[in-house]
Enzyme design. Sequence first.
Site, PDB file in Angstrom:
ATOM      1  NE  ARG A 164      -3.161  -2.957   0.338  1.00 21.98           N
ATOM      2  CZ  ARG A 164      -3.797  -3.598  -0.643  1.00 21.98           C
ATOM      3  NH1 ARG A 164      -3.802  -3.111  -1.878  1.00 21.98           N
ATOM      4  NH2 ARG A 164      -4.387  -4.740  -0.426  1.00 21.98           N
ATOM      5  CG  ASN A 187       0.856  -8.709   5.631  1.00 21.47           C
ATOM      6  OD1 ASN A 187       0.193  -9.141   6.566  1.00 21.47           O
ATOM      7  ND2 ASN A 187       0.313  -8.037   4.637  1.00 21.47           N
ATOM      8  CD  GLU A 234      -5.941  -8.805   5.608  1.00 16.76           C
ATOM      9  OE1 GLU A 234      -4.818  -8.308   5.549  1.00 16.76           O
ATOM     10  OE2 GLU A 234      -6.978  -8.219   5.236  1.00 16.76           O
ATOM     11  NE  ARG A 242      -1.788  -4.021  12.384  1.00 14.66           N
ATOM     12  CZ  ARG A 242      -2.315  -4.319  11.199  1.00 14.66           C
ATOM     13  NH1 ARG A 242      -2.352  -5.560  10.760  1.00 14.66           N
ATOM     14  NH2 ARG A 242      -2.840  -3.370  10.453  1.00 14.66           N
ATOM     15  NE  ARG A 279     -12.761  -7.259   7.239  1.00 15.04           N
ATOM     16  CZ  ARG A 279     -12.030  -6.898   6.203  1.00 15.04           C
ATOM     17  NH1 ARG A 279     -12.349  -7.313   4.985  1.00 15.04           N
ATOM     18  NH2 ARG A 279     -10.981  -6.112   6.362  1.00 15.04           N
ATOM     19  CG  ASP A 297      -8.782  -2.595   5.716  1.00 14.42           C
ATOM     20  OD1 ASP A 297      -7.928  -1.984   6.367  1.00 14.42           O
ATOM     21  OD2 ASP A 297      -8.511  -3.329   4.753  1.00 14.42           O
ATOM     22  CD  GLU A 342      -5.428  -0.626   1.699  1.00 10.13           C
ATOM     23  OE1 GLU A 342      -4.885  -0.460   2.810  1.00 10.13           O
ATOM     24  OE2 GLU A 342      -5.869  -1.726   1.310  1.00 10.13           O
ATOM     25  CD1 TRP A 386     -11.350  -9.812   2.274  1.00 14.29           C
ATOM     26  CD2 TRP A 386     -10.084 -10.885   0.764  1.00 14.29           C
ATOM     27  NE1 TRP A 386     -10.209 -10.231   2.910  1.00 14.29           N
ATOM     28  CE2 TRP A 386      -9.404 -10.896   2.006  1.00 14.29           C
ATOM     29  CE3 TRP A 386      -9.477 -11.505  -0.331  1.00 14.29           C
ATOM     30  CZ2 TRP A 386      -8.152 -11.494   2.177  1.00 14.29           C
ATOM     31  CZ3 TRP A 386      -8.233 -12.103  -0.163  1.00 14.29           C
ATOM     32  CH2 TRP A 386      -7.576 -12.093   1.079  1.00 14.29           C
TER      33      TRP A 386
HETATM   34  C1  GCV Z   1      -0.666  -4.970   5.676  1.00 12.84           C
HETATM   35  C2  GCV Z   1      -5.767  -4.337   4.579  1.00 12.84           C
HETATM   36  C3  GCV Z   1      -4.766  -4.014   3.512  1.00 12.84           C
HETATM   37  C4  GCV Z   1      -3.555  -4.933   3.607  1.00 12.84           C
HETATM   38  C5  GCV Z   1      -2.954  -4.780   5.002  1.00 12.84           C
HETATM   39  C6  GCV Z   1      -4.024  -5.141   6.020  1.00 12.84           C
HETATM   40  C7  GCV Z   1      -3.534  -4.948   7.449  1.00 12.84           C
HETATM   41  O1  GCV Z   1      -6.355  -5.574   4.347  1.00 12.84           O
HETATM   42  O2  GCV Z   1      -5.379  -4.109   2.244  1.00 12.84           O
HETATM   43  O3  GCV Z   1      -2.637  -4.564   2.624  1.00 12.84           O
HETATM   44  O4  GCV Z   1      -1.820  -5.573   5.169  1.00 12.84           O
HETATM   45  O5  GCV Z   1      -5.147  -4.309   5.834  1.00 12.84           O
HETATM   46  O6  GCV Z   1      -3.752  -3.874   7.974  1.00 12.84           O
HETATM   47  O7  GCV Z   1      -2.962  -5.863   8.004  1.00 12.84           O
END
Ligand code: GCV
Length: 638
Positions: A131, A182, A263, A296, A309, A338, A366, A499
């Site tokens: 992002r 991630n 995720e 988180r 969700r 989100d 984003e 999604w």
């Molecule tokens: C870092 C959303 C974003 C992901 C991000 C995720 C998160 O889903 O699209 O890119 O991943 O949030 O905050 O973990």
Amino acid sequence: MLLLVTCQLMLVAVANDGSSLWLPRERNIQPSTFVKGSKGMALEELRNYYRGEVPVRLKLNRKARSGDAYIITATPERITLSSGTPSGLLYAAYDLLRMQQLGEVHSVESHPRFSLRLLNHWDNLDGSVERGYAGKSIWKWEQMQVSGKKVIMTPALRQRICDYARANASIGINGVVINNVNASPKMLSAEVLQKVQAISQLLEPYGIRTYLSINFASPKALGGLPTADPLDPQVRLWWQQKVDEIYRLMPRFGGFLVKANSEGQPGPGDYHRTHADGANMLADALQPHGGIVMWRCFVYGANHKGEDRVKQAVSEFQPLDGQFRQNVILQTKNGPLDFQPREPYSPVFDQIKQTPNMAELQITQEYTGQSRHLVYLAPMWKEFFSHVHPMRLCGIAGVANIGDDANWCGHHFSQANWYAFGRLAWNPDLSSEEIAREWLQLTFTKDEAFVRPMTEVMLASHEACVDYMMPLGLHHIFQFDHHYGPDPGGFKPDYPLEWCPVYYHQADSLGVGFDRSSTGSGATAQYREPYRSMYDKVSTCPENLLLWFHHVPWSHRMKSGLTLWEELCAHYNRGVNEVDRFHAVWQELRPLVLSADGNDARRWQEVEERLRHQQANAREWRRSCLDYFRPFAGEQSE
Ligand code: GCV
């Protein structure tokens, strides 16, 4: 002859590329002799950039007020800066420089509202940024060579990191998580840690602590253990030793940020353990060194699969409240979904009462036009603070919008979001307007004929974005994966339903919107009063969140007297018209931008191009959404 000289001068004038951000641009040729006192970065910065002739004294008084609070006492004879910490003095120095740039130096007493004021980078080891819309990562791992115990960095990289640290310190940011949530397990390899140490040594003089995102499966992926079970003694030992290794390299290391069982990321759930088990194991390893775990709450699709969700974070974490170690902080996005252009606040902030909470805001845009749309986010963050009082938070994190683009953030006006995040993390009582005015003056010109109309544009820009993307509480109707343009009909059978845009608007011939009231998913019950009751009823739900909480008939009469369908059209039209207006203002201001700084044609042109793009995008959003919803509403095409 005259012509030749003029041409040469023009060649010498370097186009302003925005790289100097909001910071003072002119460095003193000779360090100022008017500044004396406590040695350190504050003294250095003032010697380089203070331009006044009133003597300045820096006083580090370790017995003084706690933390990074500072006092500036300005009299006609002398300016005194005092603080209990070197970073407090540095913040005072930047405040003085800011006042100098704005043209009015006065006495100040200031203290930060949040003790943790962090940027979260979503930067990967391969140089990409998740992002990220401003080029590649600023951490150029390949420009750092490990040689024995030393890391040799290219001078350009060293300079860029120092400039970055300086910009952050100037707005009070005191910590950075340098890699993506991630996270790659390799982040904790000995070689990468040595490079992290080199970065941290450049950040520390600016009062900035380094933190890392970790991959929960690291003991397996990196350490070769058969498991990453947080209750396994070998795994616990592995983390302890890894943490000890980190602190040997970086005694002021801050701690870990963790995305677990979300995720596709590994986590304690893989071993039928709870988030508390996972967080506490890391907390135990960090505790002897004074480190923290930021865990988180952005978790969905695991234990509560199938549930609405937006309810899943509370369902997952509320039963665990009270089970976390003292050095664990739960970090939660401002909204329950989100980072949508508008969301209600996340009810995690109401339901987690015994564990410290941090809010995560997204500076990188984003879902708000990325680096192509002028969208000033301070009003959105202030809206969040109006529901979740800053006193209830111990820290604040912002997902960074920084990359290796010359202007750092892709769009010149996206710099304002980095700036506003820092200023609000220090003082959430500042108004969006004050911050916008300040930023415009520091970054462009103090000319009121420019500042006034552009402040107004910035302040209107977030609502305009909501209007042309997702008015009245619509949400997540973006194109898949890249989340840029509209796709209200988006549905992929092979993707998780949560999604898919169609899951979020639930449009049918009766109406549109997600029923989260007590007759629907019951998400409203997760809120404290008065919000619980207010959101639960169509008649009391704020109209700007109506379709977030309710499935509303197309014929429903809105407060304006229009039907829901008509109101939706009015919002989309308003959004488009607003962007047209922003563009017209920018065109009118061209002479002022250009004359403010003889070499500012480049910035004007780059913003101009992006505004044109934003106009086209806003039209595309309106066309696509209204065309999609029209048949459901039983309306004929125009
Ligand atoms: C870092 C959303 C974003 C992901 C991000 C995720 C998160 O889903 O699209 O890119 O991943 O949030 O905050 O973990």
